[in-house]
Design an enzyme around this catalytic site. Structure first.
Site, short mmCIF file in Angstrom:
data_model
loop_
_atom_site.label_atom_id
_atom_site.label_comp_id
_atom_site.label_asym_id
_atom_site.label_seq_id
_atom_site.Cartn_x
_atom_site.Cartn_y
_atom_site.Cartn_z
CB SER A 228 -0.87 0.02 1.26
OG SER A 228 -0.06 0.29 2.39
CG ASP A 229 1.46 5.93 -1.08
OD1 ASP A 229 2.39 5.93 -0.25
OD2 ASP A 229 1.30 6.85 -1.91
#
Ligand code: BGC
Length: 764
Positions: A228-229
């Protein structure tokens, strides 16, 4: 022997599996020591290694590393080998700093020059961005360090960056916003891909099954893990189901618990969790094979940073003043001459090993005896200061040449917010005008991550060098170019517009109330300006040199070919000037006729060639199926169509030197996409549809001829109008007019015709 990863998974508890899928700290994965699974460290990226001193601390300062030029500059080199070398250097630094994965490159499209993170992204063109990203990743990974291709996908603005819903049609997604990722995934097999914060058509990047599983993992064959960012996960279980393997940053106890509970409650199939665990383990076990520690050659990396900077800088204007000759007095004006502006703000901010001061570097490169003066020109506060202008005018009028070093203030571009405008500051514009009014030899050197508008002063100055966010060694690169130690060869990877109002997304950016509509569709960058025949300041692919190049003998391997075979286009390029230089040859494809609207031309190949004066080399560029295909939303696939294509061989997107026309034969057997709503036009375009319809239509056409024929001009005109009107009606609506004469009700007749068509298409 059993697969080591499967045997680890077999021994893992549910708790351990859930824990592995979330970071242990902001920058490390969760170790499972008793099973021999260590933690690994990840760091930003993309133009240097931002290894925080304390991985447990989210905002800790970072250890010194080489700050290379940012992606805008790297892309303007159009040099895949340099991107590869930069990747190798970054990996060396990662190893020395005990980093297993570097969080980059960012290969999102520059939809609008206002994008706050554009300096971190390569281009407005997916082909160029994809090639640069792939090569950079290959360089990094050749040394046993992983890359994280980001931010997948449609992360094109900072306004409402965590949630904005990017709304676009499928074709735009496939043709513009995905191909750079696709090329990088297929050509370089990145160890990880980082999902974007934003939503795409209503679904978060972290929860987007179509993006993460259907397209990335299944269609493109991505084998690594999706991370994920930082902070992009909203619902951990939903994200896992959508293919988001590792959540960062950690620790996030509640997320881990949620996964455990979901499996226990039967809401999450453990096989989905196992799949993410498998992907993460595969990379961790690969990463730990690379020996960490040791050192890297700082001077070599600094020299490489200087080389990349020099190759990426773009000479935008030159009335002949450059390269500088022997001069007595040079007035250097502008804070950026002393305080190099070499990178942007946000997560990519590197703690540079050292920074070359442009003013000092200039003096090192200049011929002996040159006298230099310096004045500030503009203040750090971005305010208006008449006294600084007066001082600059004085210095400039006493000199042979004025060199203005101008950097955009950080308030005008950074991660976290979009640019307010495309302008230099009021003081900087006033400075250029005042100095150029007294000094004809005024040269402007720009430091910025993305285009600015220059129309207000361009005519007043003798030369302009776009030096970008040039990395820690950029100061020397500027000097090399100004004094002709390096012949400039960079070309723009993004269009410089005349005005902000002219840019493709102008009326649709940045959206509001959580949503942005990509109304310009596939027409971004030069695709838009070409289609509108709208003038620009500097076109995509533009950049001057101190020498000249001639293109001759264009040729193709075959003037008729099948899409699957592709075709190779070649041209001879000669250096017709007096200085050795490099030329970037660009090949654009133009489809003469297509069922759907297409951009007037699209970049499908390029090559950079080094030539001594008088030397000629042949440049050959291979074009494949995708060079000619477009994404048809009806078929939901890339299609080619029979017909003629022009291959434009250009020095820029607006300076086409040669054209070769070729004929493509499509090998696709496309399924029938006629349906109940298809118009007469669509039926007539489908060869089988036309054949099936013709017998039924013959009497109608005959009747129309009787009604509208007979040499009466007005009647004929009416007939044409009626025909045009009918062409855009669904069959059923046409049949309603004839209902009494039909063998069955209109709806049934359409069904019947469709059945015949599908049968003949082999889909019965
Ligand atoms: C950025 C990413 C970056 C991450 C870690 C995020 O805010 O969008 O590009 O890699 O932080 O610093």
């Amino acid at each position: 022997m059993s697969d080591p990863i499967e045997s680890i998974i077999a021994k893992m508890t549910l708790e351990e599996k859930a824990a592995l899928c979330t970071g242990a700290s902001p920058w490390t994965t969760t170790p499972i020591e008793h099973l021999g699974v260590p933690e690994i460290t990840v760091s930003d990226g993309p133009h240097g290694v931002r290894r925080v001193a304390d991985v447990k601390d989210f905002v800790a300062g970072s250890l010194p590393a080489t700050c290379f030029p940012t992606a805008s500059c790297v892309a303007a080199t159009w040099d895949v080998d340099l991107a590869y070398s930069m990747g190798e250097a970054l990996a060396e630094e990662c190893k020395a700093l005990n980093v297993s994965i570097v969080l980059g490159p960012g290969t999102n499209m520059k939809r609008t020059p206002l994008g706050g993170r554009n300096f971190e992204y390569y281009s407005e063109d997916p082909f160029l961005a994809g090639e640069m990203a792939a090569s950079f990743i290959n360089g990094i990974q050749s040394k046993g360090v992983g890359a994280s291709l980001k931010h997948y996908a449609t992360n094109n603005q900072e306004t409402q960056r965590m949630n904005i819903n990017a709304v676009m049609d499928e074709r735009t997604l496939r043709e513009i916003y995905l191909p750079a990722f696709e090329v990088a995934v297929k050509k370089a097999k990145p160890w990880t891909v980082m999902c974007a914060y934003n939503k795409l058509n209503g679904i978060y990047g972290s929860e987007n099954h179509k993006l993460l599983v259907d397209i990335l993992k299944n269609e493109w064959g991505f084998e690594g893990f999706v991370v994920s960012d930082w902070g992009a996960v909203h619902d951990r279980v939903k994200a896992l189901k959508a293919g988001l393997d590792l959540e960062m940053p950690g620790p996030r106890e509640r997320r881990v618990k949620a996964v455990i509970e979901a499996v226990r409650a039967g809401d999450l199939d453990e096989s989905i969790l196992n799949e993410s665990v498998r992907r993460i383990l595969q990379i961790i076990l690969k990463a730990v094979k690379t020996e960490k520690g040791g050192s890297f050659n700082k001077e070599e990396h600094h020299a490489l940073a200087r080389e990349i900077a020099a190759e990426g800088m773009v000479l935008l204007k030159n009335n002949g003043i450059l390269p500088l000759k022997e001069l007595e007095r040079v007035a250097v004006i502008g804070r950026a001459a002393k305080e190099a502006y070499f990178q942007g703000g946000g997560s990519s901010h590197i703690n540079p090993i050292k920074v070359d001061e442009p003013f000092l570097e200039l003096q090192k490169v200049a011929p002996r005896g040159t006298r230099f003066s310096y004045c500030e020109g503009y203040a750090v506060d971005d305010g208006f200061h008449q006294d600084l202008l007066d001082e600059a005018v004085q210095e400039a009028s006493d000199a042979d040449v004025a060199l203005l070093y101008l950097a955009l203030p950080a308030s005008k571009e950074s991660e976290g917010y979009d640019r307010p405008d495309l302008d230099l500051t009021r003081q900087q514009v006033a400075l250029i005008k005042a100095v150029s009014a007294v000094q004809a030899n005024t040269i402007v050197v720009l430091n910025n991550g993305t285009p600015i508008v220059v129309g207000e002063w361009l005519d007043n100055v003798a030369a302009v060098l776009e030096a970008w966010m040039m990395g820690q060694a950029g100061g020397g690169a500027i000097a090399d170019i100004l004094y002709g130690k390096v012949n400039p060869c960079g070309k723009l990877a993004e269009t410089f517009p005349l005005r902000l109002q002219d840019t493709p997304a102008y009326i649709n950016f940045p959206g509001g109330a959580g949503e942005v509509c990509y109304g310009e569709g596939i027409f971004i960058g030069y695709r838009y300006y070409d289609a509108k025949e709208a003038p620009v300041q500097f076109p995509f692919g533009f950049g001057l040199s101190y020498t000249t190049f001639q293109y001759s003998s264009p040729r193709v391997s075959s003037s008729q070919f099948k899409d699957v075979d592709g075709v190779t286009v070649s041209v001879d390029v000669t250096n017709t000037g007096k200085m050795a230089g490099k030329e970037i040859v660009q090949v654009y494809v133009h489809d003469r006729k297509a069922k759907l609207v297409r951009p007037p031309k699209e970049l499908k190949g390029f090559a950079k060639v080094a030539l001594n004066p008088g030397e000629t080399k042949t440049v050959s560029i291979a074009l494949d199926f995708r060079s000619f295909a477009y994404f048809h939303p009806g078929y939901n696939q890339w299609i080619t169509e029979d017909g003629e294509f022009d291959l434009f061989i250009g020095a820029t997107s607006a300076d086409i030197r040669c054209v070769e026309t070729v004929t493509l034969q499509s090998t696709l057997q496309l399924p029938c996409i006629l349906n109940k709503e298809s118009t007469l036009h669509e039926w007539m375009e489908d060869p089988v549809g036309k054949k099936v319809l013709e017998p039924l239509f013959a009497p109608m056409v005959e009747q129309m001829q009787m009604t509208f024929g007979g040499g009466d001009e007005d009647k004929q005109k009416n007939g044409m109008e009626t025909m045009n009107f009918m062409m855009e009606l669904p069959l059923c609506d046409i049949f309603y007019f004839q209902e009494t004469a039909l063998p069955m009700p209109p709806e049934d007749l359409v069904e019947n015709l469709l059945a015949q068509v599908w049968q003949q298409h082999g889909k019965g």
